[in-house]
Design a protein around this motif. Structure first.
Motif, mmCIF file in Angstrom:
data_model
loop_
_atom_site.group_PDB
_atom_site.id
_atom_site.type_symbol
_atom_site.label_atom_id
_atom_site.label_comp_id
_atom_site.label_asym_id
_atom_site.label_seq_id
_atom_site.Cartn_x
_atom_site.Cartn_y
_atom_site.Cartn_z
ATOM 1 N N GLN A 181 48.841 26.177 -111.243
ATOM 2 C CA GLN A 181 48.362 26.457 -109.880
ATOM 3 C C GLN A 181 46.848 26.261 -109.833
ATOM 4 O OE1 GLN A 181 46.405 29.261 -108.721
ATOM 5 N NE2 GLN A 181 46.552 28.498 -106.631
ATOM 6 N N SER B 277 49.925 23.526 -106.077
ATOM 7 C CA SER B 277 50.759 23.940 -107.211
ATOM 8 C C SER B 277 51.405 22.750 -107.907
ATOM 9 C CB SER B 277 51.865 24.893 -106.732
ATOM 10 O OG SER B 277 51.324 25.998 -106.032
ATOM 11 N N CYS C 189 50.102 33.142 -106.178
ATOM 12 C CA CYS C 189 50.344 32.344 -104.973
ATOM 13 C C CYS C 189 50.973 30.999 -105.305
ATOM 14 C CB CYS C 189 49.044 32.148 -104.190
ATOM 15 S SG CYS C 189 48.580 33.572 -103.182
ATOM 16 N N TYR C 190 51.492 30.859 -106.519
ATOM 17 C CA TYR C 190 52.155 29.616 -106.881
ATOM 18 C C TYR C 190 53.195 29.256 -105.813
ATOM 19 C CZ TYR C 190 55.267 26.237 -108.942
ATOM 20 O OH TYR C 190 56.039 25.112 -109.131
ATOM 21 N N GLY C 191 53.106 28.037 -105.282
ATOM 22 C CA GLY C 191 54.088 27.518 -104.332
ATOM 23 C C GLY C 191 53.920 27.971 -102.894
ATOM 24 N N LYS C 192 52.999 28.910 -102.637
ATOM 25 C CA LYS C 192 52.920 29.493 -101.295
ATOM 26 C C LYS C 192 52.273 28.578 -100.263
ATOM 27 C CE LYS C 192 53.217 34.367 -102.553
ATOM 28 N NZ LYS C 192 52.600 35.706 -102.472
ATOM 29 N N GLU C 193 51.693 27.456 -100.716
ATOM 30 C CA GLU C 193 51.138 26.513 -99.743
ATOM 31 C C GLU C 193 52.244 25.729 -99.041
ATOM 32 O OE1 GLU C 193 51.218 24.182 -103.647
ATOM 33 O OE2 GLU C 193 50.985 26.249 -102.970
ATOM 34 N N GLN C 194 53.480 25.833 -99.576
ATOM 35 C CA GLN C 194 54.625 25.140 -98.987
ATOM 36 C C GLN C 194 55.553 26.166 -98.335
ATOM 37 O OE1 GLN C 194 56.581 22.573 -101.980
ATOM 38 N NE2 GLN C 194 54.876 23.077 -103.331
ATOM 39 N N LEU C 195 55.871 25.975 -97.073
ATOM 40 C CA LEU C 195 56.801 26.852 -96.393
ATOM 41 C C LEU C 195 58.167 26.748 -97.068
ATOM 42 C CD1 LEU C 195 57.179 28.789 -93.992
ATOM 43 C CD2 LEU C 195 57.907 26.818 -92.622
ATOM 44 N N THR D 269 58.458 29.848 -105.940
ATOM 45 C CA THR D 269 57.587 30.988 -106.196
ATOM 46 C C THR D 269 57.291 31.081 -107.687
ATOM 47 O OG1 THR D 269 59.409 32.539 -106.581
ATOM 48 C CG2 THR D 269 58.697 32.228 -104.283
ATOM 49 N N GLU E 118 51.349 40.866 -105.812
ATOM 50 C CA GLU E 118 52.132 39.652 -106.030
ATOM 51 C C GLU E 118 53.186 39.809 -107.120
ATOM 52 O OE1 GLU E 118 48.218 36.959 -104.876
ATOM 53 O OE2 GLU E 118 48.852 37.147 -106.970
ATOM 54 N N GLU F 290 56.483 40.536 -108.011
ATOM 55 C CA GLU F 290 57.794 40.722 -107.390
ATOM 56 C C GLU F 290 58.695 41.607 -108.261
ATOM 57 O OE1 GLU F 290 59.773 37.181 -105.509
ATOM 58 O OE2 GLU F 290 58.351 36.134 -106.798
#
Length: 435
Positions: free
Chosen positions: A152, A173, A203-209, A213, A239, A241
């Motif tokens: 990331q 990411s 925040c890995y992957g969170k730029e993509q709707l 994750t 963060e 989970e």
């Protein structure tokens, strides 16, 4: 074939970036040599997270220029990304590369070696939301036991004291497919532990709707045959989970260690910092983590002397940190970074007071760290052995504690072996191999 020397300042991500660049040069037929020796090219991977980091970056650039005025001087990383014109103005710098374009560094250096008559070459591009993750191969030409896999890049949090979002750009990411491929390559290269790192790892992957994750990234790594240990880099407490904790309980390869930066134990200061939690929320999340994984080690970062921090605010931080029972605290005096909001905040704390507060919090850290190490005596742990230390071999437990075992002449390097923790001698953990 050119002799290439690297010098790296700053964080684990910078170290991973350097290892990737070293790999690129080696695979192109060049030779990596010591920065202290004679080289054809000196590459300085810089840091600007603190004033000290930026000052050391400049000093290292000048040292390289003095060492060999005829060498090619390359400056990369956060310093040129945030202050390109300032770096270009340093007499003797030949090439600057920001926090992108490093996958092209071999081509850029080779072109520059062939044409030394041009002015400083600038490869610093603006980092935007459209900037892609730069999927350089992780470093694997090393004798170390742990491999740092960067998955990331970038940060959108914009804490008021932090220059990193400006230096590293927005979130981006590595793909799950690339993570799987890189993990397979690192396992085949002999690494026993994979450490997933990023600028804002949680925040890995969170730029993509609807994108992947961090949980998906962890599952991807653990699914690769031959992976013996997996560790996470720094995360925000908000963060973590629940399903990550469940996975940590279920899979012994997933190391029971989390680094959760607190930064302050005073709500007034957390708000001024623009941190994404309150002390109450942090404490609740920490309790949930320790309940789910009782033997977990939680380390943290704390900044002292933030603008407006009073003695009472600092005392709140001390009391709160003690109540958290961290296994280790990393303590940093506040450093005003040009271009950040906190640079102009009122209530500046003197350097003398910052040092006093860092020393006071350091004593609390020493006591908590000793208490945590003492609590491990009598327990067994899987230790990844790294290197000899006199008559001992030293290594790290899954929860990131260093253990020393009598080597009896054996080479334990790179082995993961069960160890009985026999004592804490006031400085370090001692253990015995379980036969």
């Amino acid at each position: 074939m050119a002799k290439i020397a690297f010098y790296t300042l700053g964080c684990k991500v910078n170290q991973a970036d350097t290892a990737s660049m070293e790999n690129l040069f080696l695979r192109a037929g060049h030779q990596i040599v010591s920065f202290d020796g004679n080289a054809d090219v000196y590459i300085i991977n810089t840091c600007v997270v603190t004033n000290t980091g930026q000052r050391k970056s400049r000093q290292t650039i000048h040292r390289a220029i003095r060492k060999n005025p005829n060498a090619l001087i390359v400056v990369t990383g956060c310093y040129p990304q945030t202050a390109a014109e300032e770096v270009k103005a340093i007499a003797g710098v030949d090439l600057i590369i920001g926090n992108q374009d490093r996958a092209e560094i071999v081509k850029l250096v080779e072109e520059r070696l062939q044409n030394r008559m041009v002015d400083t070459v600038d490869a610093v591009h603006k980092l935007t939301a459209n900037t892609a993750f730069e999927e350089m191969a992780a470093g694997d030409i090393t004798d170390k036991t742990r491999a740092f896999l960067k998955i990331q890049e970038g940060c959108n949090q914009f804490c008021t004291y932090c220059i990193i979002p400006y230096a590293r750009g927005p979130l981006r990411s590595r793909s799950l497919e690339s993570i799987r491929t890189e993990t397979e390559r690192l396992v085949n290269a002999g690494f026993k532990e994979i450490v997933l790192i990023g600028i804002h790892l949680g925040c890995y992957g969170k730029e993509q709707l609807g994108g992947p994750t961090l949980y998906d990234a962890v599952k991807t790594v653990l699914a690769v045959p031959g992976v013996q240990r997996l560790r996470l880099g720094s995360l925000e407490s908000v963060e973590v989970e629940p399903r990550l904790l469940t996975l940590m309980q279920e899979d012994a390869r997933f190391c029971r260690h989390l680094h959760l930066p607190l930064q302050s134990g005073c709500d007034k200061i957390l708000t001024a910092m623009h941190r994404p939690y309150s002390t109450e929320k942090f404490k609740t999340l920490l309790a949930d983590i320790k309940k789910a994984v009782p033997d977990i080690a939680v380390t943290t970062d704390i900044i002292v002397g933030f603008p407006g921090e009073t003695e009472a605010d600092f005392e709140e931080t001390c009391h709160f940190a003690e109540s958290c029972g961290f296994s280790k605290m990393h303590i940093f005096p506040f450093s005003a970074r040009k271009g950040t909001p906190a640079e102009k905040f009122a209530g500046a704390v003197t350097e003398t007071v910052k040092k006093e507060r860092a020393d006071m919090l350091g004593k609390i850290d020493e006591a908590m760290h000793a208490e945590f190490l003492q609590s491990m005596t009598g327990k067994t742990a899987e230790v990844l052995f790294e290197q000899p230390a006199g008559d001992f071999y030293e290594g790290l437990t899954g929860n990131y504690q260093r253990v020393f075992v009598k080597s009896e002449g054996k080479n334990l390097g790179g082995e993961i072996l069960p160890v009985k923790i026999t004592a804490f001698d006031g400085e370090k953990l001692l253990g015995e191999l379980i036969k």
